[in-house]
Every structure is written in structure tokens, then in C-alpha cells.
Design a protein around this motif. Structure first.
Motif, PDB file in Angstrom:
ATOM      1  N   HIS A  25      92.851  21.859  63.676  1.00 56.52           N
ATOM      2  CA  HIS A  25      93.637  22.657  62.718  1.00 56.52           C
ATOM      3  C   HIS A  25      94.939  21.973  62.305  1.00 56.52           C
ATOM      4  N   VAL A  26      94.902  20.668  62.105  1.00 59.17           N
ATOM      5  CA  VAL A  26      96.060  19.924  61.627  1.00 59.17           C
ATOM      6  C   VAL A  26      95.950  19.845  60.104  1.00 59.17           C
ATOM      7  N   ALA A  27      96.938  20.381  59.409  1.00 61.62           N
ATOM      8  CA  ALA A  27      96.904  20.421  57.942  1.00 61.62           C
ATOM      9  C   ALA A  27      97.494  19.135  57.367  1.00 61.62           C
ATOM     10  N   ARG A  28      96.747  18.519  56.465  1.00 61.42           N
ATOM     11  CA  ARG A  28      97.215  17.306  55.783  1.00 61.42           C
ATOM     12  C   ARG A  28      98.265  17.689  54.744  1.00 61.42           C
ATOM     13  N   PRO A  29      99.386  16.945  54.674  1.00 60.77           N
ATOM     14  CA  PRO A  29     100.384  17.236  53.649  1.00 60.77           C
ATOM     15  C   PRO A  29      99.810  17.000  52.253  1.00 60.77           C
ATOM     16  N   VAL A  30     100.169  17.848  51.310  1.00 61.75           N
ATOM     17  CA  VAL A  30      99.594  17.800  49.975  1.00 61.75           C
ATOM     18  C   VAL A  30     100.673  17.432  48.965  1.00 61.75           C
ATOM     19  N   GLY A  31     100.268  16.713  47.931  1.00 63.99           N
ATOM     20  CA  GLY A  31     101.179  16.411  46.835  1.00 63.99           C
ATOM     21  C   GLY A  31     101.628  14.962  46.831  1.00 63.99           C
ATOM     22  N   GLY A  35     107.038  12.892  51.701  1.00 65.50           N
ATOM     23  CA  GLY A  35     107.892  11.830  52.215  1.00 65.50           C
ATOM     24  C   GLY A  35     107.239  11.059  53.353  1.00 65.50           C
ATOM     25  N   ASP A  36     107.798   9.903  53.643  1.00 66.04           N
ATOM     26  CA  ASP A  36     107.269   9.059  54.719  1.00 66.04           C
ATOM     27  C   ASP A  36     107.313   9.758  56.071  1.00 66.04           C
ATOM     28  N   GLU A  37     108.391  10.502  56.343  1.00 66.43           N
ATOM     29  CA  GLU A  37     108.516  11.190  57.628  1.00 66.43           C
ATOM     30  C   GLU A  37     107.442  12.258  57.789  1.00 66.43           C
ATOM     31  N   ASP A  38     107.163  12.998  56.712  1.00 67.06           N
ATOM     32  CA  ASP A  38     106.134  14.041  56.780  1.00 67.06           C
ATOM     33  C   ASP A  38     104.755  13.437  56.998  1.00 67.06           C
ATOM     34  N   PHE A  39     104.458  12.340  56.316  1.00 71.36           N
ATOM     35  CA  PHE A  39     103.145  11.729  56.469  1.00 71.36           C
ATOM     36  C   PHE A  39     103.009  11.069  57.841  1.00 71.36           C
ATOM     37  N   GLU A  40     104.098  10.478  58.326  1.00 73.58           N
ATOM     38  CA  GLU A  40     104.090   9.896  59.671  1.00 73.58           C
ATOM     39  C   GLU A  40     103.831  10.977  60.724  1.00 73.58           C
ATOM     40  N   LEU A  45     102.146  12.402  65.176  1.00 74.61           N
ATOM     41  CA  LEU A  45     102.777  13.345  66.096  1.00 74.61           C
ATOM     42  C   LEU A  45     101.850  14.517  66.387  1.00 74.61           C
ATOM     43  N   ARG A  46     101.603  14.750  67.655  1.00 77.61           N
ATOM     44  CA  ARG A  46     100.745  15.839  68.085  1.00 77.61           C
ATOM     45  C   ARG A  46     101.417  16.590  69.224  1.00 77.61           C
ATOM     46  N   ALA A  47     101.138  17.871  69.278  1.00 75.59           N
ATOM     47  CA  ALA A  47     101.627  18.681  70.395  1.00 75.59           C
ATOM     48  C   ALA A  47     100.840  18.283  71.641  1.00 75.59           C
ATOM     49  N   ASN A  48     101.480  18.337  72.771  1.00 73.84           N
ATOM     50  CA  ASN A  48     100.809  18.037  74.033  1.00 73.84           C
ATOM     51  C   ASN A  48     101.252  19.072  75.067  1.00 73.84           C
ATOM     52  N   PRO A  49     100.941  20.354  74.795  1.00 72.45           N
ATOM     53  CA  PRO A  49     101.448  21.407  75.678  1.00 72.45           C
ATOM     54  C   PRO A  49     100.653  21.526  76.976  1.00 72.45           C
ATOM     55  N   LYS A  50     101.300  22.115  77.932  1.00 66.77           N
ATOM     56  CA  LYS A  50     100.626  22.490  79.171  1.00 66.77           C
ATOM     57  C   LYS A  50     100.074  23.881  78.935  1.00 66.77           C
TER      58      LYS A  50
END
Length: 97
Positions: A25-31, A35-40, A45-50
């Protein structure tokens, strides 16, 4: 050995038949103005919760299809598996999602 239920084959099979495919359920940025930070963040970047996480898996040595699973990272127990494209279950283990 873990047994993982494939929602397409309809049976539990050994974990060796499956491959982890990342966070679900990771949504790809649209448009065009993303920006570079959003696409990076989308790519790396992924959550890694316990606790409970939602993941994509592939039944590589079976039907070959991708599906989603809710798994507890503490116990390594699969709580539920469901077909790709379906929404995540709203209530997992008494409301913890």
C-alpha cells in the motif's frame, strides 16, 4: 518453517515457495511537479515498525502472483493474507493496525 496462505491458490504452503516484495500500500507520487525529496522517499524510505506490518509477497514457486499480508514482526506470525488490489483489513488483532 512458516506456512503462508496464498489467497489465490487457496492453501498454505512452506515459506520457501514465497518471496518478500516490500511494504504494501505504498502510493506513488503523481504529477510532473514531484520534487526529488518526495520521489526519493517513495523509492527508498519505508516504515520498519515493531508490531503489525502490511507487506507484499509473491508466490514465486506456485501461482507466481503477488498478494498482501499482515504480519507481526515480533512473533513473525502471519495474521491474514489477501489479494493484491484489495484494501487492508480494517480490524487486525483487536484494532491494532
Amino acid at each position: 518453517m512458516l506456512l503462508i496462505h496464498c489467497p489465490y491458490c487457496g492453501e498454505a504452503r512452506p515459506e520457501l515457495e514465497f518471496r518478500h516484495a516490500g511494504e504494501a500500500h505504498v502510493a506513488r507520487p503523481v504529477g510532473a511537479d514531484v520534487g526529488d525529496e518526495d520521489f526519493e522517499a517513495f523509492l527508498f524510505l519505508r516504515a520498519n515498525p515493531k508490531g503489525i506490518v502490511f507487506e507484499r509477497w509473491r508466490h514465486i514457486h506456485g501461482c507466481g502472483r503477488f498478494f498482501n499480508a499482515a504480519r507481526d514482526t515480533v512473533s513473525d506470525r502471519f495474521l491474514v493474507t489477501y489479494k493484491a488490489g484489495d484494501k487492508a483489513p480494517a480490524d487486525i488483532e483487536g484494532g491494532r493496525v
